[in-house]
Design an enzyme around this catalytic site. Structure first.
Site, PDB file in Angstrom:
ATOM      1  N   LYS A 215      21.853 -59.550 -39.964  1.00 37.24           N
ATOM      2  CA  LYS A 215      21.642 -58.101 -39.846  1.00 37.24           C
ATOM      3  C   LYS A 215      20.330 -57.687 -40.532  1.00 37.24           C
ATOM      4  CE  LYS A 215      22.242 -53.746 -39.644  1.00 37.24           C
ATOM      5  NZ  LYS A 215      22.333 -53.004 -38.410  1.00 37.24           N
ATOM      6  N   CYS A 269      18.406 -47.422 -42.009  1.00 38.20           N
ATOM      7  CA  CYS A 269      18.541 -48.863 -41.752  1.00 38.20           C
ATOM      8  C   CYS A 269      17.218 -49.593 -41.964  1.00 38.20           C
ATOM      9  CB  CYS A 269      19.020 -49.091 -40.320  1.00 38.20           C
ATOM     10  SG  CYS A 269      20.465 -48.120 -39.938  1.00 38.20           S
TER      11      CYS A 269
HETATM   12  N1  SAJ Z   1       9.579 -46.505 -34.992  1.00 42.04           N
HETATM   13  C1  SAJ Z   1       8.210 -46.515 -34.903  1.00 42.04           C
HETATM   14  N2  SAJ Z   1       7.617 -47.235 -33.894  1.00 42.04           N
HETATM   15  C2  SAJ Z   1       8.349 -47.927 -32.978  1.00 42.04           C
HETATM   16  C3  SAJ Z   1       9.751 -47.922 -33.086  1.00 42.04           C
HETATM   17  C4  SAJ Z   1      10.347 -47.202 -34.106  1.00 42.04           C
HETATM   18  O1  SAJ Z   1       7.500 -45.902 -35.714  1.00 42.04           O
HETATM   19  O2  SAJ Z   1       7.736 -48.534 -32.088  1.00 42.04           O
HETATM   20  C5  SAJ Z   1      10.232 -45.761 -36.090  1.00 42.04           C
HETATM   21  C6  SAJ Z   1      11.156 -44.623 -35.623  1.00 42.04           C
HETATM   22  O3  SAJ Z   1      10.435 -43.448 -35.368  1.00 42.04           O
HETATM   23  C7  SAJ Z   1      12.096 -44.504 -36.804  1.00 42.04           C
HETATM   24  C8  SAJ Z   1      12.196 -45.943 -37.315  1.00 42.04           C
HETATM   25  O4  SAJ Z   1      11.099 -46.639 -36.768  1.00 42.04           O
HETATM   26  O5  SAJ Z   1      11.536 -43.706 -37.821  1.00 42.04           O
HETATM   27  C9  SAJ Z   1      13.471 -46.657 -36.948  1.00 42.04           C
HETATM   28  O6  SAJ Z   1      13.873 -46.349 -35.614  1.00 42.04           O
HETATM   29  P1  SAJ Z   1      14.460 -47.422 -34.600  1.00 42.04           P
HETATM   30  O7  SAJ Z   1      14.722 -46.725 -33.320  1.00 42.04           O
HETATM   31  O8  SAJ Z   1      13.594 -48.605 -34.550  1.00 42.04           O
HETATM   32  O9  SAJ Z   1      15.782 -47.942 -35.282  1.00 42.04           O
HETATM   33  P2  SAJ Z   1      17.094 -47.256 -35.912  1.00 42.04           P
HETATM   34  O10 SAJ Z   1      16.893 -47.154 -37.385  1.00 42.04           O
HETATM   35  O11 SAJ Z   1      17.533 -46.050 -35.183  1.00 42.04           O
HETATM   36  O12 SAJ Z   1      18.175 -48.407 -35.577  1.00 42.04           O
HETATM   37  C10 SAJ Z   1      17.930 -49.735 -36.046  1.00 42.04           C
HETATM   38  C11 SAJ Z   1      18.171 -50.710 -34.886  1.00 42.04           C
HETATM   39  N3  SAJ Z   1      17.704 -52.033 -35.284  1.00 42.04           N
HETATM   40  C12 SAJ Z   1      16.846 -52.746 -34.516  1.00 42.04           C
HETATM   41  O13 SAJ Z   1      16.366 -52.306 -33.489  1.00 42.04           O
HETATM   42  C13 SAJ Z   1      16.520 -54.123 -34.979  1.00 42.04           C
HETATM   43  C14 SAJ Z   1      19.640 -50.725 -34.515  1.00 42.04           C
HETATM   44  O14 SAJ Z   1      19.914 -51.711 -33.536  1.00 42.04           O
HETATM   45  C15 SAJ Z   1      20.501 -50.996 -35.759  1.00 42.04           C
HETATM   46  O15 SAJ Z   1      21.886 -50.961 -35.445  1.00 42.04           O
HETATM   47  C16 SAJ Z   1      20.216 -49.904 -36.769  1.00 42.04           C
HETATM   48  O16 SAJ Z   1      18.819 -49.982 -37.117  1.00 42.04           O
HETATM   49  C17 SAJ Z   1      21.078 -50.127 -37.995  1.00 42.04           C
HETATM   50  O17 SAJ Z   1      22.063 -49.412 -38.144  1.00 42.04           O
HETATM   51  O18 SAJ Z   1      20.808 -51.062 -38.766  1.00 42.04           O
END
Ligand code: SAJ
Length: 423
Positions: A215, A269
């Site tokens: 994870k 996360c």
């Molecule tokens: N972000 C960027 N650039 C990107 C992608 C995301 O700046 O290209 C930023 C987003 O704006 C946000 C942050 O990253 O601030 C996180 O967003 P996210 O959509 O990447 O992820 P979370 O936090 O909503 O969910 C993540 C997911 N993990 C992965 O994709 C590896 C999800 O599958 C997990 O279940 C979740 O964390 C968790 O609960 O751990």
């Protein structure tokens, strides 16, 4: 898969993971008791309502409550399986496992021989073993398994991390593969039976420590990749190159897939979990630590850009610039402000002074406490009006309603676009 051993489940923690999981299990006919320490949350769920924003969840929860398979309570009840989905925050360089410990202590009195206990909360390697120690202390009459145990014992224990993306939880709960780490091989098989009730994807079995680390690895992988994009955005700004165009072009290479720069990384996360790895192996986890620092540094860079734009406006005779800040959530189309870089940026822009600020966030009804009562700052979701009145528009979260803003509406305005929506 049949689930002959699991007819009833007690879910501890009715947050973004526990509530959807409880609702989906109950929808499949399992008798579910959802436990939360907050009485208001329990009362709301028992009325068939939900306290979080997640598409389609309320309908599933309401139907399960109505058909009598889901109920909420403030204390655990006997069940065949216990699923722990409580928060594991990170404070002052250390994972705070007090909620996991408390959950272990609260289920110990109602445990019976043959029960399954699964931890889902994101946790440092070794936490499931710690959970066993908590329960053992209160139930010396039960034999809990040791790692890899092959002899007889009374309780099955496993770790199975959640992987769902907020905003798509119901689809991903059913459709994402799961990694199930048993303290013993039999525990993993029993936990597989639990997840087989609602998960239609592959269930991969391993040991508990590997599943715990898996994870953390998934979220650290994403954090490192976002840090790469964020570092590129700084480099490109210095060199006068449009980073969005650059990434789009580079991604045409068959083995390159760069993520998107943004105002920083938020949420509970990705902005948190990599620190669990750094805490566990501080000397070794150098890249993971640096990625965290790069992503955590991005809001400061954005505030610097806002200050530059304000200085430019003042130099052009705008004495009290009007600033529109678009978005507070940690990512598009959710209401979650936890660890949100947009919120931190708004707080710091509010502290600059000498300007009038309108904050917008279409997924909430009012300003959060940290921005309430500040002079020269107000809240509005009248997007056309707040854009029309602004001298400087700062795009912080690319929520759907903002993507309707046209270039014509922005003509003549200063722009700070942290998401690349106005290339
Ligand atoms: N972000 C960027 N650039 C990107 C992608 C995301 O700046 O290209 C930023 C987003 O704006 C946000 C942050 O990253 O601030 C996180 O967003 P996210 O959509 O990447 O992820 P979370 O936090 O909503 O969910 C993540 C997911 N993990 C992965 O994709 C590896 C999800 O599958 C997990 O279940 C979740 O964390 C968790 O609960 O751990």
């Amino acid at each position: 898969m049949t689930h002959e051993h699991i007819k009833s489940v007690c879910v501890l923690g009715l947050g973004y993971i526990g509530l959807p999981t409880a609702s989906v299990l109950a929808a499949r006919g399992v008798r579910v008791t959802g436990v939360d320490v907050k009485e208001a949350v329990v009362a709301k769920i028992n009325r068939g309502e939900i306290h979080i924003v997640e598409p389609d969840l309320e309908a599933v929860t309401a139907a399960a409550v109505k058909q009598g398979t889901l109920k909420a309570a403030t204390a655990p009840e006997p069940a065949d399986a216990f699923l722990i989905a409580v928060p594991t925050p990170f404070h002052a360089g250390k994972a705070d496992l007090s909620f996991v410990e408390a959950a272990g202590r609260s289920i110990a009195p109602v445990l019976r021989k043959g029960n399954l206990v699964v931890l889902e909360s994101t946790s440092p390697p070794g936490t499931t073993e710690m959970l066993i120690a908590e329960m053992t202390a209160l139930r010396p009459d039960l034999k809990f398994p040791a790692v890899g145990e092959t002899g007889a014992y009374d309780i099955f224990v496993a770790y199975c991390p959640e992987r769902v993306l907020p905003g798509k939880v119901l689809t991903e709960l059913v459709g994402n593969d799961r990694v199930i780490g048993g303290i013993t091989a039999e525990s993993a098989v029993r936990a597989k039976e639990l997840y087989g009730i609602f998960c239609e994807a592959n269930l991969h079995v391993t040991n508990a420590r590997t599943a715990e680390m898996c994870k953390l690895t998934e979220n650290a992988f994403r954090d490192v990749n976002i840090a790469f994009a964020n570092e590129l955005s700084l480099v490109c700004d210095k060199l006068g190159i449009n980073v969005w165009e650059l990434i789009e072009l580079a991604n045409h290479h068959p083995r390159v897939k760069i993520l998107q720069p943004g105002p920083g990384v938020g949420g509970h996360c990705i902005a948190v979990d990599p620190w669990f790895i750094v805490e566990a192996a501080p000397e070794e986890a150098r890249l993971i630590r640096t990625a965290r620092e790069i992503n955590d540094g991005k809001p400061t860079w954005v505030v610097g850009k806002v200050e530059e734009a304000l200085t430019g406006l003042r130099a052009n005779g705008v004495k009290r610039p009007k600033v529109a800040l678009l978005g507070l959530a940690f990512k598009p189309d959710v209401d979650d402000l936890r660890e949100s870089p947009a919120l931190h940026i708004a707080e710091r822009v509010a502290a600059i002074g000498g300007c009038e600020i309108v904050v917008s966030e279409p997924n909430i009804a009012d300003l959060p406490p940290s921005l309430t009562g500040l002079a020269d700052l107000c809240f509005s979701n009248d997007i056309p009006a707040l854009v029309r009145n602004a001298d400087l528009v700062v795009m912080l979260v690319n929520h759907k309603p903002y993507t309707a803003i046209s270039r014509a509406q922005l003509a003549g305005k200063q722009l700070v676009d942290t998401r690349g929506v106005w290339p």
